[in-house]
Design a protein around this motif. Structure first.
Motif, short mmCIF file in Angstrom:
data_model
loop_
_atom_site.label_atom_id
_atom_site.label_comp_id
_atom_site.label_asym_id
_atom_site.label_seq_id
_atom_site.Cartn_x
_atom_site.Cartn_y
_atom_site.Cartn_z
N PRO A 1 -9.29 20.98 -4.34
CA PRO A 1 -8.17 20.17 -3.85
C PRO A 1 -8.30 19.66 -2.43
CG PRO A 1 -7.40 22.24 -4.81
CD PRO A 1 -8.86 22.36 -4.62
N ILE A 2 -9.38 19.97 -1.69
CA ILE A 2 -9.46 19.57 -0.29
C ILE A 2 -9.35 18.05 -0.14
CG2 ILE A 2 -11.98 19.56 -0.37
CD1 ILE A 2 -9.73 20.34 2.68
N ALA A 3 -9.89 17.29 -1.12
CA ALA A 3 -9.79 15.83 -1.06
C ALA A 3 -8.34 15.38 -1.18
CB ALA A 3 -10.64 15.20 -2.16
N ARG B 1 -6.10 13.45 1.67
CA ARG B 1 -5.49 12.15 1.36
C ARG B 1 -3.99 12.18 1.65
NH1 ARG B 1 -6.51 12.20 -3.67
NH2 ARG B 1 -8.70 11.66 -3.33
N GLU B 2 -3.32 13.26 1.25
CA GLU B 2 -1.88 13.32 1.41
C GLU B 2 -1.46 13.51 2.87
OE1 GLU B 2 1.95 15.82 -0.37
OE2 GLU B 2 0.03 15.78 -1.43
N LEU B 3 -2.27 14.25 3.64
CA LEU B 3 -1.90 14.54 5.03
C LEU B 3 -2.52 13.58 6.03
CD1 LEU B 3 -1.93 18.44 5.05
CD2 LEU B 3 -0.05 16.88 4.56
N GLY B 4 -3.27 12.60 5.54
CA GLY B 4 -3.72 11.53 6.41
C GLY B 4 -5.00 11.77 7.18
N ASN C 1 -2.07 20.19 11.32
CA ASN C 1 -1.90 21.37 12.16
C ASN C 1 -1.24 22.52 11.39
OD1 ASN C 1 -3.06 20.20 14.43
ND2 ASN C 1 -1.11 19.38 15.19
N GLU C 2 -0.28 22.19 10.54
CA GLU C 2 0.37 23.23 9.74
C GLU C 2 -0.61 23.85 8.75
OE1 GLU C 2 4.79 22.47 8.75
OE2 GLU C 2 3.89 20.47 8.92
N VAL C 3 -1.44 23.02 8.16
CA VAL C 3 -2.46 23.54 7.23
C VAL C 3 -3.43 24.45 7.97
CG1 VAL C 3 -4.41 22.93 5.76
CG2 VAL C 3 -2.30 21.64 5.60
N LEU C 4 -3.86 24.02 9.15
CA LEU C 4 -4.80 24.82 9.94
C LEU C 4 -4.20 26.17 10.31
CD1 LEU C 4 -6.33 22.10 12.31
CD2 LEU C 4 -7.48 23.26 10.42
N GLU D 1 -7.19 17.99 -10.91
CA GLU D 1 -8.05 16.83 -11.13
C GLU D 1 -7.22 15.60 -11.51
OE1 GLU D 1 -11.06 17.83 -13.93
OE2 GLU D 1 -11.98 19.36 -12.66
N ASN D 2 -6.01 15.84 -12.06
CA ASN D 2 -5.15 14.74 -12.47
C ASN D 2 -3.86 14.64 -11.66
OD1 ASN D 2 -6.93 14.03 -14.66
ND2 ASN D 2 -6.08 15.77 -15.80
N ASP D 3 -3.49 15.72 -10.99
CA ASP D 3 -2.25 15.75 -10.21
C ASP D 3 -2.60 15.92 -8.74
OD1 ASP D 3 0.18 16.15 -9.01
OD2 ASP D 3 0.86 17.74 -10.35
N PRO D 4 -2.44 14.86 -7.92
CA PRO D 4 -2.85 14.94 -6.51
C PRO D 4 -1.98 15.88 -5.68
CG PRO D 4 -1.70 12.88 -6.96
CD PRO D 4 -1.91 13.53 -8.28
#
Length: 538
Positions: free
Chosen positions: A116-118, A122-125, A185-188, A244-247
């Motif tokens: 899911p890293i991609a 994509r979602e967090l810019g 930053n929140e993910v990190l 793979e189908n749900d971003p």
């Protein structure tokens, strides 16, 4: 029942058979210095602990006067089933399983970000920013490194059980924070907290299991760490398939990661403290109560006697400091532990995992998750084999055989890359990859974490494990940082060949420097290492 072994003395001056716990430990210590692993006992008999103590008190010479038939009864063993009952591994199993939940979390977080890293980027810019993408993955290792350094000191002060329980907090908060993140930053921060918790857990779980498990089953119960990791990886791969189908599925994945943290926190409330840690901190009554449940009433006094022989009236690990790591035999064990993890990482486990998806794609398996699942199942099969073999074949033999199997598999995979027949080449690549994973999981994976606390003295066990795992995380980070660049420069085949070469070197290292710990209590091993130091009787 305690098993005492009658020996033919290898040289004059040793007793014909160990009669007391202190004599028994010294006998093993002396014999270990004379290549313990080649020694074969002549005969075994069981003695009830209370009868053994009476036998010690009344003497063991030929002139000792015992009631008619009593000496013969002690030597042959007592037939009373109540006195001979062996509780086996069942009493310790719930506590080991609960602690291994931490390794499930370790495995889950290893696999949870691979696919899911991609979608996260994509979602967090920050899609296309390879630095940030790499940092989201690698900040986990930074947290784990710091966690591994502080874990030994925390365990010395508060005990493994309590720290494993408290350590669930950063695991839970980190997973939830990452799941609901709206900025990088929140993910990190979330990934760092999770890494911090994992770093503490990976050090303390092997120590905890080694200290609550009966000697006979210490290896098998210790293998639950590797099994927990394998199940965690497989679970993350299976749950990640909808990604793979749900971003947006990555958020669900991370929310799910908080659940095992809650289970670990609650479960450790009902687990027991290490009886060795309780004894070191002066809580003898608590230690005896736990030993009675884990080993049986007849073994309590014997175990406490062994503990106190090692502690020598000191306050134990609570007073240890990092400078003691430079003293014998601590620095030698630390060097062996650090070297084992260094060799484990540079034998290429992470590199092979990375290329496994590409290898499977070449034979038509286009789903990266499915390819990783095949590898995960092979890893799990190897861990189950280790669970069965480790207390039968021993740690040293499994380590050597594991690294030899990894070497052969890597050489096969490297050869397959240049094989002229494309179909045969692909099949050999698959065989080499799966053979490598199985070989790793049967020895180099589980045994490394088991044997280090076994070789470590009770006073410095936490700090030696902290040092060894800090080496693990540094090497893990370096392999991840440079692997792709080295692959671009040299190609896959030379790198696989180098992995095979390091695996051969690892097998030689284990043959030369690793002693067998199977079937020996932690106290016997520690006294054996002490007996080789200057100023100790030999």
């Amino acid at each position: 029942m305690e098993t005492i072994t009658a020996f033919h003395p290898p040289f004059s001056g040793l007793p014909s058979k160990p009669t007391s716990i202190s004599t028994k430990i010294m006998y093993f210590s002396l014999h270990n210095s004379m290549r313990f692993r080649h020694f074969k006992p002549q005969k075994q008999f069981s003695v009830c602990a209370s009868e053994k103590r009476q036998f010690q008190e009344e003497g063991t010479s030929s002139s000792t006067q015992l009631p008619d038939g009593k000496a013969e009864e002690i030597l042959k063993g007592n037939d009373d089933p109540a006195k001979q009952i062996d509780l086996g591994w069942l009493p310790a199993l719930p506590h080991a399983l609960t602690a291994s939940m931490a390794n499930f979390l370790f495995g889950y977080h290893i696999g949870v970000m691979n696919g899911p890293i991609a979608s996260v980027a994509r979602e967090l810019g920050f899609e296309g920013n390879s630095i940030l993408e790499g940092l989201v993955v690698s900040i986990f290792i930074v947290g784990a490194f710091i966690g591994s350094l502080i874990s030994g000191t925390l365990a010395d002060k508060f005990g493994c059980r309590r720290i494993l329980q408290i350590d669930s907090i950063p695991l839970i908060i980190g997973a939830i924070l990452s799941a609901q993140a709206h900025s990088v930053n929140e993910v990190l921060l979330g990934r760092f907290l999770v890494g911090l918790g994992i770093g503490v857990n990976t050090v303390l779980v092997p120590i905890y299991i080694s200290e609550v498990a009966p000697t006979k089953y210490r290896g098998s119960l210790g293998s639950l760490c590797q099994i927990g990791t394998c199940i965690g990886i497989i679970a993350s791969l299976l749950i990640a398939i909808p990604a793979e189908n749900d971003p947006h599925w990555w958020r669900t994945l991370l929310y799910i990661a908080s659940t095992p943290g809650f289970l670990l926190m609650i479960g450790m409330q009902f687990a027991v403290d290490s009886p060795r840690w309780l004894c070191k901190t002066g809580r003898l009554d608590d230690a005896k109560s736990i030993l009675c449940n884990l080993l049986g009433p007849s073994e309590v006094d014997t175990a406490i006697e062994e503990f106190q022989l090692v502690f020598n009236g000191t306050d134990g690990d609570t007073d240890s400091n990092w400078l003691e790591l430079f003293k014998e035999p601590n620095y030698k064990v630390a060097l062996v532990g650090g070297s084992l993890f260094l060799l484990q990482q540079f034998a290429g486990i992470n590199g092979v995992l990375y290329f496994s998806s590409l290898t499977f794609q070449e034979v038509g398996i286009t789903s990266a998750a499915l390819a990783s699942l095949y590898v995960g199942l092979t890893n799990f099969a190897g861990a189950l084999s280790a669970l069965y073999l480790i207390d039968k074949q021993g740690r040293r033999r499994l380590l050597i055989g594991s690294y030899l199997g990894m070497a052969v598999s890597m050489f096969l995979a490297a050869y397959a890359i240049s094989f002229p027949d494309e179909d045969v080449s692909h099949n050999l690549s698959i065989l080499g990859t799966l053979g490598y994973m199985y070989s790793f999981a049967i020895g180099a994976g589980p045994v490394t974490g088991i044997i280090i606390p076994e070789l470590s003295g009770s006073r410095m066990r936490g700090k030696i494990m902290s040092f060894s795992f800090s080496v693990h995380w540094v090497c893990n980070f370096l392999v991840g940082l440079f692997f792709l660049e080295l692959q671009r420069i040299f190609g896959v085949a030379p790198i696989y060949t180098s992995f095979g070469g390091v695996s051969l070197l690892s097998a030689m290292f284990c043959y030369t420097f690793i002693i067998e710990t199977k079937g020996r209590s932690l106290e016997e091993i520690e006294m054996s290492l002490r007996s080789k130091l200057p100023g100790h009787d030999n």
